[in-house]
Motif scaffolding. Structure first.
Motif, short mmCIF file in Angstrom:
data_model
loop_
_atom_site.label_atom_id
_atom_site.label_comp_id
_atom_site.label_asym_id
_atom_site.label_seq_id
_atom_site.Cartn_x
_atom_site.Cartn_y
_atom_site.Cartn_z
N GLY A 159 0.82 -1.20 0.00
CA GLY A 159 0.00 0.00 0.00
C GLY A 159 0.85 1.25 0.00
O GLY A 159 2.06 1.19 0.22
N PRO A 160 0.24 2.41 -0.23
CA PRO A 160 1.00 3.67 -0.33
C PRO A 160 1.16 4.38 1.01
O PRO A 160 1.82 5.42 1.07
N GLU A 161 0.58 3.86 2.08
CA GLU A 161 0.50 4.64 3.32
C GLU A 161 1.86 4.81 4.00
O GLU A 161 2.19 5.90 4.47
N VAL A 162 2.63 3.75 4.09
CA VAL A 162 3.94 3.80 4.74
C VAL A 162 4.96 3.15 3.83
O VAL A 162 4.61 2.55 2.80
N SER A 163 6.22 3.22 4.19
CA SER A 163 7.28 2.68 3.34
C SER A 163 7.15 1.17 3.20
O SER A 163 6.59 0.48 4.05
N LEU A 164 7.70 0.66 2.11
CA LEU A 164 7.71 -0.78 1.90
C LEU A 164 8.46 -1.49 3.02
O LEU A 164 8.08 -2.59 3.43
N LEU A 165 9.52 -0.86 3.52
CA LEU A 165 10.27 -1.46 4.61
C LEU A 165 9.39 -1.64 5.84
O LEU A 165 9.39 -2.70 6.47
N GLN A 166 8.62 -0.62 6.18
CA GLN A 166 7.77 -0.72 7.37
C GLN A 166 6.68 -1.76 7.15
O GLN A 166 6.35 -2.53 8.07
N GLN A 167 6.10 -1.82 5.96
CA GLN A 167 5.08 -2.83 5.67
C GLN A 167 5.66 -4.24 5.80
O GLN A 167 5.01 -5.14 6.36
#
Length: 312
Positions: A195-203
């Motif tokens: 998703g676009p909400e947070v960084s890919l790293l955090q996801q």
């Protein structure tokens, strides 16, 4: 952005998130303004500034050679733009002149910080491999100094092939570590649409921490990335013979999820691994790339404290 004192001590941080435009000046200006705001809020004085860049930084020009995961043009003059932004923001030293800005690759700077203040302390030949929002980077510290090659471009470990039948990489090859062992690869392998909400790293971190114990697809994705990462590390061990490996970003979480699997892959695939094993440890510093950027800025002070601080 962060204010960092001597000894790698982080005084204050300013978290931020923005869409990265094609002109690097917009991002650099935003970062400098965040740093200037920290200086105003804390009342601290600034003796120098360092910029961690998600690209190899060519020396002596200070240009971003291959910013593959942002829309910047190859060869963007990041150090020149950084110094221009520092001057425009009014960040000045004791002599009233704008502070000097330095720039380096983000994983190189993370390795420097970890060697001086974190998990790499005491290592003579330290290999650091990490993944952030996108891609995989590497760095090597030899006898206390970063090994950056003849022009600042050494250790582009993200472009080691670990899956010859894998998908095309931005560099023109296929199945590179850069696209086989980064957060997007993990999310894709686990069957998740980012998703676009947070960084890919955090996801990816959130998914690994919350679902590893309960969802087979997440465990399978973890195993797949560990195996790919292990292949890359084994090749690097055969070439470089480091006495320690440290892992950052999502790779740190992969190591913690199944440390024996990663170490077994490296030992099985490398001559040096079979002869006794190379310690593989997680990075320990928060914001290690920022701490490393500060180390660049502190270096003139450490080399000649009186001259750098305008004393005498």
């Amino acid at each position: 952005a962060a204010l960092v004192g001597l000894g790698g001590r982080t005084v204050a941080t300013a978290p931020g998130c923005m869409t990265v435009p094609a002109d690097p000046a917009h991002v650099i200006d935003a970062v400098v303004e965040a740093g200037a705001q920290l200086l105003r809020e804390t009342g601290r004085r600034c003796v120098g500034a360092g910029l961690a860049v998600p690209s190899a930084v060519a020396e002596p020009e200070g240009t971003a050679l291959n910013p593959l995961h942002v829309a910047w043009p190859a060869g963007a003059p990041v150090r020149e733009l950084f110094n221009r932004s520092l001057a425009a923001a009014g960040i000045r030293g004791e002599d009233g002149e704008p502070v000097t800005g330095f720039a380096g690759n983000d994983v190189n700077l993370a390795a420097l910080a970890e060697h001086r203040h974190g998990a790499g302390g005491g290592a003579q030949h330290l290999l650091c491999v990490a993944t952030g929002h996108r891609g995989v980077g590497g760095a090597l510290v030899l006898d206390g100094r970063l090994h950056t090659g003849s022009a600042g471009l050494a250790l582009e470990v993200g472009h080691l092939t670990v899956n010859p039948e894998g998908p095309p990489c931005h560099c023109g090859s296929r199945g590179c570590l850069d696209i086989e062992a980064d957060p997007l690869a993990f999310l894709t392998a686990a069957g998740r649409d980012p998703g676009p909400e947070v960084s890919l790293l955090q996801q990816a971190r959130d998914l690994l921490r919350e679902k590893y114990a309960t969802e087979p697809s997440v465990r399978a994705a973890t195993g797949q990335l560990i195996d790919r990462l292990g292949l890359g590390l084994a090749g690097l061990v055969n070439i470089l013979n480091p006495d320690r490996i440290i892992l950052g970003g999502l790779h740190r979480e992969l190591l913690e999820a199944d440390p024996e699997r990663l170490r077994a892959v490296v030992a099985e695939r490398s001559l040096w691994g079979r002869s006794g094993g190379v310690p593989i440890l997680p990075c320990t510093l928060d914001h290690n790339s920022l701490v490393g950027a500060a180390e660049l800025a502190w270096q003139p002070v450490l080399d000649d404290p009186l001259a750098a601080l305008g004393v005498g």
